[in-house]
Design a protein around this motif. Structure first.
Motif, PDB file in Angstrom:
ATOM      1  N   TRP A   1       0.785  -1.232   0.000  1.00 24.66           N
ATOM      2  CA  TRP A   1       0.000   0.000   0.000  1.00 24.66           C
ATOM      3  C   TRP A   1       0.820   1.287   0.000  1.00 24.66           C
ATOM      4  CZ3 TRP A   1      -4.923  -0.108  -1.172  1.00 24.66           C
ATOM      5  CH2 TRP A   1      -5.625  -1.307  -1.001  1.00 24.66           C
ATOM      6  N   TYR A   2       2.103   1.228   0.351  1.00 27.78           N
ATOM      7  CA  TYR A   2       2.895   2.455   0.458  1.00 27.78           C
ATOM      8  C   TYR A   2       4.068   2.535  -0.518  1.00 27.78           C
ATOM      9  CZ  TYR A   2       0.442   3.780   4.740  1.00 27.78           C
ATOM     10  OH  TYR A   2      -0.516   4.160   5.639  1.00 27.78           O
ATOM     11  N   ILE A   3       4.646   1.378  -0.852  1.00 26.22           N
ATOM     12  CA  ILE A   3       5.872   1.392  -1.654  1.00 26.22           C
ATOM     13  C   ILE A   3       5.502   1.215  -3.129  1.00 26.22           C
ATOM     14  CG2 ILE A   3       8.149   0.387  -1.976  1.00 26.22           C
ATOM     15  CD1 ILE A   3       7.695   1.687   0.749  1.00 26.22           C
ATOM     16  N   ARG A   4       5.523   2.315  -3.861  1.00 25.58           N
ATOM     17  CA  ARG A   4       5.231   2.316  -5.289  1.00 25.58           C
ATOM     18  C   ARG A   4       6.272   3.165  -5.998  1.00 25.58           C
ATOM     19  NH1 ARG A   4       0.932   4.095  -2.608  1.00 25.58           N
ATOM     20  NH2 ARG A   4       0.921   6.153  -3.604  1.00 25.58           N
ATOM     21  N   GLU A   5       6.380   2.993  -7.298  1.00 26.13           N
ATOM     22  CA  GLU A   5       7.381   3.762  -8.034  1.00 26.13           C
ATOM     23  C   GLU A   5       7.163   5.263  -7.862  1.00 26.13           C
ATOM     24  OE1 GLU A   5       9.185   4.386 -12.554  1.00 26.13           O
ATOM     25  OE2 GLU A   5       7.647   2.860 -12.195  1.00 26.13           O
ATOM     26  N   GLU A   6       5.919   5.701  -7.884  1.00 26.18           N
ATOM     27  CA  GLU A   6       5.655   7.137  -7.788  1.00 26.18           C
ATOM     28  C   GLU A   6       6.081   7.694  -6.427  1.00 26.18           C
ATOM     29  OE1 GLU A   6       1.186   7.859  -6.857  1.00 26.18           O
ATOM     30  OE2 GLU A   6       1.281   6.114  -8.180  1.00 26.18           O
ATOM     31  N   THR A   7       5.816   6.955  -5.333  1.00 27.14           N
ATOM     32  CA  THR A   7       6.219   7.451  -4.019  1.00 27.14           C
ATOM     33  C   THR A   7       7.725   7.376  -3.836  1.00 27.14           C
ATOM     34  OG1 THR A   7       5.841   5.247  -3.059  1.00 27.14           O
ATOM     35  CG2 THR A   7       4.016   6.806  -2.989  1.00 27.14           C
ATOM     36  N   LEU A   8       8.355   6.362  -4.398  1.00 28.62           N
ATOM     37  CA  LEU A   8       9.804   6.241  -4.318  1.00 28.62           C
ATOM     38  C   LEU A   8      10.480   7.358  -5.097  1.00 28.62           C
ATOM     39  CD1 LEU A   8       9.994   2.375  -4.738  1.00 28.62           C
ATOM     40  CD2 LEU A   8      10.841   3.627  -2.747  1.00 28.62           C
ATOM     41  N   ARG A   9       9.961   7.680  -6.277  1.00 31.73           N
ATOM     42  CA  ARG A   9      10.524   8.788  -7.061  1.00 31.73           C
ATOM     43  C   ARG A   9      10.413  10.104  -6.297  1.00 31.73           C
ATOM     44  NH1 ARG A   9      11.521   8.701 -12.582  1.00 31.73           N
ATOM     45  NH2 ARG A   9      11.222   6.699 -13.629  1.00 31.73           N
ATOM     46  N   GLU A  10       9.257  10.321  -5.693  1.00 29.05           N
ATOM     47  CA  GLU A  10       9.048  11.575  -4.959  1.00 29.05           C
ATOM     48  C   GLU A  10       9.989  11.676  -3.766  1.00 29.05           C
ATOM     49  OE1 GLU A  10       5.379  14.045  -2.824  1.00 29.05           O
ATOM     50  OE2 GLU A  10       4.994  12.179  -3.924  1.00 29.05           O
ATOM     51  N   ALA A  11      10.145  10.574  -3.031  1.00 28.02           N
ATOM     52  CA  ALA A  11      11.057  10.581  -1.887  1.00 28.02           C
ATOM     53  C   ALA A  11      12.493  10.810  -2.354  1.00 28.02           C
ATOM     54  CB  ALA A  11      10.948   9.258  -1.129  1.00 28.02           C
ATOM     55  N   ASN A  12      12.868  10.185  -3.451  1.00 24.96           N
ATOM     56  CA  ASN A  12      14.218  10.367  -3.978  1.00 24.96           C
ATOM     57  C   ASN A  12      14.454  11.816  -4.382  1.00 24.96           C
ATOM     58  OD1 ASN A  12      16.745   8.901  -4.958  1.00 24.96           O
ATOM     59  ND2 ASN A  12      16.133  10.000  -6.809  1.00 24.96           N
ATOM     60  N   THR A  13      13.447  12.453  -4.966  1.00 25.84           N
ATOM     61  CA  THR A  13      13.568  13.858  -5.359  1.00 25.84           C
ATOM     62  C   THR A  13      13.811  14.744  -4.151  1.00 25.84           C
ATOM     63  OG1 THR A  13      12.148  13.521  -7.294  1.00 25.84           O
ATOM     64  CG2 THR A  13      12.357  15.775  -6.467  1.00 25.84           C
ATOM     65  N   VAL A  14      13.111  14.479  -3.058  1.00 28.95           N
ATOM     66  CA  VAL A  14      13.302  15.265  -1.835  1.00 28.95           C
ATOM     67  C   VAL A  14      14.737  15.142  -1.335  1.00 28.95           C
ATOM     68  CG1 VAL A  14      12.655  15.426   0.605  1.00 28.95           C
ATOM     69  CG2 VAL A  14      10.881  15.168  -1.148  1.00 28.95           C
ATOM     70  N   ILE A  15      15.284  13.926  -1.358  1.00 30.01           N
ATOM     71  CA  ILE A  15      16.655  13.711  -0.868  1.00 30.01           C
ATOM     72  C   ILE A  15      17.661  14.380  -1.783  1.00 30.01           C
ATOM     73  CG2 ILE A  15      18.391  11.965  -0.356  1.00 30.01           C
ATOM     74  CD1 ILE A  15      16.082  10.074   0.364  1.00 30.01           C
ATOM     75  N   VAL A  16      17.466  14.250  -3.106  1.00 31.18           N
ATOM     76  CA  VAL A  16      18.390  14.875  -4.056  1.00 31.18           C
ATOM     77  C   VAL A  16      18.368  16.397  -3.913  1.00 31.18           C
ATOM     78  CG1 VAL A  16      18.853  15.268  -6.509  1.00 31.18           C
ATOM     79  CG2 VAL A  16      18.312  12.972  -5.704  1.00 31.18           C
ATOM     80  N   ASN A  17      17.183  16.975  -3.757  1.00 29.00           N
ATOM     81  CA  ASN A  17      17.086  18.427  -3.594  1.00 29.00           C
ATOM     82  C   ASN A  17      17.750  18.886  -2.303  1.00 29.00           C
ATOM     83  OD1 ASN A  17      15.675  18.539  -5.985  1.00 29.00           O
ATOM     84  ND2 ASN A  17      13.664  18.740  -5.019  1.00 29.00           N
ATOM     85  N   HIS A  18      17.576  18.103  -1.248  1.00 28.39           N
ATOM     86  CA  HIS A  18      18.239  18.425   0.032  1.00 28.39           C
ATOM     87  C   HIS A  18      19.753  18.407  -0.143  1.00 28.39           C
ATOM     88  CE1 HIS A  18      19.210  18.374   4.301  1.00 28.39           C
ATOM     89  NE2 HIS A  18      19.906  17.264   4.115  1.00 28.39           N
ATOM     90  N   HIS A  19      20.252  17.388  -0.817  1.00 29.61           N
ATOM     91  CA  HIS A  19      21.693  17.289  -1.040  1.00 29.61           C
ATOM     92  C   HIS A  19      22.191  18.424  -1.929  1.00 29.61           C
ATOM     93  CE1 HIS A  19      25.361  15.531  -3.008  1.00 29.61           C
ATOM     94  NE2 HIS A  19      25.621  15.272  -1.744  1.00 29.61           N
ATOM     95  N   TYR A  20      21.409  18.805  -2.928  1.00 28.72           N
ATOM     96  CA  TYR A  20      21.804  19.877  -3.842  1.00 28.72           C
ATOM     97  C   TYR A  20      22.013  21.195  -3.096  1.00 28.72           C
ATOM     98  CZ  TYR A  20      21.231  23.482  -7.449  1.00 28.72           C
ATOM     99  OH  TYR A  20      21.395  24.591  -8.253  1.00 28.72           O
ATOM    100  N   ASN A  21      21.250  21.426  -2.038  1.00 26.78           N
ATOM    101  CA  ASN A  21      21.339  22.688  -1.300  1.00 26.78           C
ATOM    102  C   ASN A  21      22.427  22.684  -0.231  1.00 26.78           C
ATOM    103  OD1 ASN A  21      19.183  24.212  -2.560  1.00 26.78           O
ATOM    104  ND2 ASN A  21      17.767  22.754  -1.628  1.00 26.78           N
ATOM    105  N   LEU A  22      23.142  21.574  -0.061  1.00 31.81           N
ATOM    106  CA  LEU A  22      24.244  21.547   0.898  1.00 31.81           C
ATOM    107  C   LEU A  22      25.446  22.288   0.319  1.00 31.81           C
ATOM    108  CD1 LEU A  22      24.045  17.813   2.078  1.00 31.81           C
ATOM    109  CD2 LEU A  22      23.139  19.835   3.241  1.00 31.81           C
ATOM    110  N   GLU A  23      26.117  23.031   1.173  1.00 29.47           N
ATOM    111  CA  GLU A  23      27.244  23.839   0.704  1.00 29.47           C
ATOM    112  C   GLU A  23      28.361  22.981   0.128  1.00 29.47           C
ATOM    113  OE1 GLU A  23      30.399  27.197   2.449  1.00 29.47           O
ATOM    114  OE2 GLU A  23      28.688  26.512   3.655  1.00 29.47           O
ATOM    115  N   LEU A  24      28.658  21.860   0.782  1.00 31.22           N
ATOM    116  CA  LEU A  24      29.747  21.009   0.315  1.00 31.22           C
ATOM    117  C   LEU A  24      29.397  20.350  -1.014  1.00 31.22           C
ATOM    118  CD1 LEU A  24      32.534  19.842   0.813  1.00 31.22           C
ATOM    119  CD2 LEU A  24      31.487  18.033   2.186  1.00 31.22           C
ATOM    120  N   ALA A  25      28.113  20.073  -1.239  1.00 34.25           N
ATOM    121  CA  ALA A  25      27.709  19.478  -2.521  1.00 34.25           C
ATOM    122  C   ALA A  25      28.023  20.412  -3.680  1.00 34.25           C
ATOM    123  CB  ALA A  25      26.221  19.143  -2.499  1.00 34.25           C
TER     124      ALA A  25
END
Length: 616
Positions: A261-285
């Motif tokens: 009920w929770y693990i689907r490609e669409e939810t995984l993509r969205e979660a991955n986007t949140v992590i990538v965006n968080h990493h993109y805003n890190l100064e060291l990145a």
């Protein structure tokens, strides 16, 4: 099949379609002999000898078999390329239906040209392309004129005027950078994989992306978060739900329900986007890269049991499938796709590149030679991006010129003789508007890039639009190779980016350790979900490591140490040295959050423990 399906042909397929109609008639009437006037002009040269020998021998049965087989083979090839299509089909539809119609395209043309920086008029586009071509050739000619055998890594011409492309020496990573990475890694805390994910969620809220398939939002229930994290770890590490249940103490039924009920490609993509965006805003990145460049590559995983997406490959010792991933210059993975390992990877280069929904401003993409097709060169340019592959066998790649050999050699005495073909600019001019229409259709998701690239790559010479696309690709490839050959720094930048993608392959193998890394889920949907679970965990490790590298750098600088960004740019966060994903997996959200300080961080390892090699 021939009687049930309505096959229709595009330009240049009249003889083939006449042969199909003849074969349909023979099957319907039970005829055994091919009529005397049956067409054969569609038969490829490699099959023509069989037909000719059977015709001369007078063997009607053999001739019928060979002729019918040629009809079926050419029909198959026509369906693959789009030269033959089936009305109403989704996969084998008329390629024109994948694109915006001319009526839809007309009001959008000016806006799209401004967006991608391409002239709307064909004459202006040709002039712009020629200017880029001559600028690149001038630089290459200068490089060849000044090169000598003593220049390490510089291309040159030998005594016979043949191009010599020496391999680049390994990138000179300063010893100080290696020592700095070791020191920073020793300062990082040691964390179980579940603790890392719980901590990262506290800063990013990526678990909020996992919504119930029935539409209900994720509650703040600690239990629900625990179950989702357990499933993510089970799929990414390849433990499976049964083993994960034993490792974390959550029942199998609960994990299976959560998975459903929770693990689907669409939810995984969205979660991955949140992590990538968080990493993109890190100064060291931002020190690792600006997020403007990426690369893609395939990675093989062994497969157990039957699967439509797996193939047996001797080189890998059995059945395997491929995960095709897109990695940014900041070490984050923004695209993952399961593909058949024998499929050509070039068809999938544009899919996740154009489908990138993260904050990464990617405008340049590197691949190995697998992605360096004429179709890809053209389409990348027409959507306003740049394809910059690392290519092999450069001496055998055809480069194009826009003038006579005499005139080109006069202008470029060293580079001119390398240009072996004349560019057909008239064909490009005639199809320029349709080329832009195709590019906009891909950029805005009217059709998937892999479908279009596959169709046009296999199209026959009679397909005018495909031929024009390849001509534009030849120009863009020549411009790229002229720059690639004349600028060693450019070549190193491409190799450095490709090495980042390959380094993350090792991290994925480390995480995907259980059952010897063998994928046991048989269906494409299940395999895709598992691949995205692995991508989410990989990006989580990269983001967490980057965060704590930043804190370690701040501590060193607060002690008066000079830590230049030039050295930090060589640091890799793509490793799992400070993370434990074996043994008992304790997914206790509240207990793990209680271990963090008031700012939400773990303490770095004290100097005395680092000196002794001990971990808290």
């Amino acid at each position: 099949m021939l009687a049930a399906i309505d096959f229709q042909g595009g330009p240049g397929t009249s003889e083939l379609m006449e042969a199909v109609a003849t074969l349909q008639g023979l099957n319907r009437l039970g005829g055994r002999k091919v009529p005397a006037g049956a067409p054969t002009g569609f038969v490829p040269a490699r099959y023509a000898d069989y037909l000719e020998r059977a015709r001369k021998s007078g063997e009607d049965t053999a001739y019928r078999h060979y002729w019918e087989l040629c009809v079926i083979l050419c029909l198959r090839d026509g369906l693959r390329s789009g030269d033959v299509f089936v009305p109403g089909s989704r996969r084998y539809a008329d390629p024109a239906t994948y694109l915006y119609t001319p009526e839809q395209w007309a009001p959008k043309r000016a806006e799209y040209c401004r967006l991608v920086g391409k002239p709307a008029r064909a004459a202006d586009a040709l002039e712009q392309g020629k200017e880029e071509l001559h600028a690149a050739l001038a630089e290459l000619d200068k490089t060849l004129a000044e090169a000598s055998p003593d220049d390490v890594g510089m291309v040159r011409l030998d005594e016979d005027e043949h191009l010599v492309v020496p391999p680049l020496s390994a990138e000179d990573v300063p010893a100080e950078a290696k020592a700095l990475q070791d020191e920073l890694a020793a300062m990082l805390p040691f964390a179980p994989i579940a603790s890392l994910l719980i901590e990262l969620d506290a800063r990013t809220r990526f678990l909020d992306c996992f919504t119930h398939a029935g539409g209900r939002k994720l509650t703040t229930s600690v239990e629900t978060k625990r179950n989702i994290l357990a499933v993510l770890i089970a799929m990414a590490t390849n433990l499976g739900l049964a083993r994960m249940s034993e490792a974390c103490g959550v029942s199998y039924d609960v994990l299976a329900w959560t998975m459903e009920w929770y693990i689907r490609e669409e939810t995984l993509r969205e979660a991955n986007t949140v992590i990538v965006n968080h990493h993109y805003n890190l100064e060291l990145a931002r020190v690792f890269g600006g997020g403007t460049m990426s690369s893609s590559d395939g990675q093989r995983f062994p497969v157990r049991g039957k699967s439509l997406s797996a193939r047996t490959m001797v080189i890998h010792g059995g059945q395997v499938l491929s995960t095709y991933t897109h990695v940014s210059d900041q070490w984050s993975t923004y695209g993952t796709k399961i593909i058949v390992p024998t499929a050509r990877e070039a068809h999938y280069v544009l899919d996740d590149f154009l489908g990138n929904v993260t904050d990464l401003p990617v405008d340049e993409h590197a691949t190995d030679s697998h992605g360096a097709t004429l179709i890809n060169f053209a389409l990348f340019d027409l959507v306003g991006k740049a394809l910059t592959p690392r290519m092999r066998d450069l001496a055998r790649v055809t480069l194009v010129r826009d003038d006579t050999p005499t005139e080109i050699t006069r202008r470029y005495p060293h580079a001119g003789p390398l240009l072996g073909a004349r560019w057909n600019e008239d064909l490009v001019a005639d199809c320029w508007s349709d080329l832009l229409r195709m590019a906009r259709s891909l950029k805005y998701g009217q059709a998937t890039a892999s479908l279009i690239v596959g169709k046009w790559s296999a199209a026959s010479r009679q397909n005018t639009l495909a031929a024009a696309l390849k001509e534009w690709g030849m120009l863009r490839r020549t411009v790229h190779l002229a720059k690639y050959l004349s600028d060693p720094a450019f070549r190193r930048k491409i190799s450095r980016q490709l090495n980042k993608g390959e380094s993350l392959h090792a991290l994925r193998r480390d995480l995907h350790y259980a059952q010897l890394g063998t994928v046991t889920r048989p269906h494409l949907e299940q395999q895709t979900e598992q691949a995205w679970c692995l991508t989410v965990l990989t990006n989580s490790v990269v983001a967490w490591t980057t965060e704590y590298y930043s804190r370690a750098v701040l501590e060193l600088r607060s002690q008066g140490r000079e830590v230049p960004d030039e050295l930090l740019s060589h640091i890799s966060p793509g490793h799992s040295d400070n993370i434990n994903f074996f043994g008992v997996i304790n997914v206790d959200v509240e207990a793990e959050l209680a271990k963090l300080d008031t700012s939400g961080w773990r303490p770095l390892r004290p100097a005395q423990l680092r000196d002794l090699g001990l971990m808290p």
